[in-house]
Write a protein that holds these residues in place. Structure first.
Motif, short mmCIF file in Angstrom:
data_model
loop_
_atom_site.label_atom_id
_atom_site.label_comp_id
_atom_site.label_asym_id
_atom_site.label_seq_id
_atom_site.Cartn_x
_atom_site.Cartn_y
_atom_site.Cartn_z
N LYS A 179 0.82 -1.21 0.00
CA LYS A 179 0.00 0.00 0.00
C LYS A 179 0.85 1.26 0.00
O LYS A 179 0.41 2.33 -0.46
N ASP A 182 1.21 3.01 -3.38
CA ASP A 182 0.09 3.71 -4.02
C ASP A 182 0.41 5.21 -4.11
O ASP A 182 0.89 5.81 -3.15
N GLU A 186 1.97 4.84 -10.13
CA GLU A 186 1.09 5.26 -11.22
C GLU A 186 1.72 6.30 -12.15
O GLU A 186 1.17 6.62 -13.20
N ARG A 218 9.74 5.94 -5.13
CA ARG A 218 8.97 4.71 -5.33
C ARG A 218 9.82 3.47 -5.00
O ARG A 218 9.33 2.49 -4.44
#
Length: 274
Positions: A179, A182, A186, A218
């Motif tokens: 999680k 998130d 993207e 990330r």
């Protein structure tokens, strides 16, 4: 008898003439109903051709009937290229806001042409389209992304391990750790955020910029990666991260509604702790 026949022929002639007139009128009404009113809109587009170096960049105006054009800005660009001016050059691919190819500056905002609606509330106002700002231009709406991708490659955007996982075994990750990615994975590397950042305009040669730093975080946030310290060491200088002055243009302009500013702040926290 002759009089009756003549009267009948005259009546038939009038009837035929009346029916023909009605049919013509009905056809005209039907044609008018099928024709949509012209809904014209002007598009002013940046043009520059490297094959004509003596000509300065210019803005070229095109007019389209929106009733015969798709709803998105990319639809308009494709229609112009296909039906009006085949020399217009721009990048496109997925048309779904996934690839980032059609990133450009539309009415003063960096965004993706494929997910930007043509505004219809002000039909008389022209739509102004430029390539992404503060980058070299290859042609028309195509920016040169070479240096941007070199910066992306410099952060080593892949999973790095110090031990080798067992053969044919996955590297497991808890739902909680997954999680944390998130809002990071993207990113589609469209460069809308980086080219909207004044710090990136001024220090593009040394500052990595919002997009690349979000991608760097990330991998720092990924529990499966084992090179956190090495990744932080790369950022341990006055420019790679610290040229960010939290202007937050990056977050405001991101077409995927991500928050590069937050990712940069997390990297600064990690640097302070280490």
């Amino acid at each position: 008898m002759a009089t009756a026949l003549a009267s009948r022929l005259s009546w038939n002639s009038l009837t035929i003439r009346s029916l023909a007139q009605r049919g013509f009128a009905a056809s005209a009404v039907s044609q008018m109903a099928s024709e949509k009113p012209v809904n014209s809109k002007s598009f002013k587009i940046y043009r520059w051709n490297p094959d004509q170096p003596t000509e300065k960049p210019r803005m070229q105006e095109y007019k389209l009937d929106l009733s015969k054009t798709g709803p998105m800005v990319l639809d308009a660009l494709i229609k112009i290229k296909n039906e009006v001016d085949s020399t217009l050059t721009f990048r496109r691919s997925c048309r779904e806001g996934i690839c980032g190819s059609c990133a450009m500056n539309i009415d003063g905002k960096n965004t993706l042409a494929c997910i930007t609606h043509i505004p219809k509330d002000q039909p008389t106002k022209e739509l102004v389209i430029y390539p992404l700002p503060h980058m070299f231009v290859v042609k028309d709406l195509v920016p040169d992304m070479t240096y941007f991708y070199k910066q992306y490659a410099s952060i080593k955007p892949w999973l790095q391990r110090k031990d080798t996982p067992e053969s044919n075994k996955e590297i497991l990750q808890s739902p909680e750790d997954r999680k944390k990615l998130d809002g990071l994975y993207e990113c589609i590397l469209c460069a809308c955020c980086s080219t909207a950042c004044p710090s990136y305009w001024w220090n593009q040669d040394v500052y990595l910029g919002p997009s690349v730093l979000l991608q760097a975080y990330r991998w720092m946030a990924d529990s499966r990666d084992q090179f956190l310290n090495e990744r932080l060491e790369q950022m341990e200088n006055a420019f790679s991260v610290y040229r960010c002055h939290t202007i937050m243009n990056c977050t405001r302009t991101c077409p995927k509604h991500l928050n590069p500013g937050s990712a940069i702040a997390q990297i600064k926290l990690l640097l302070a702790k280490n």
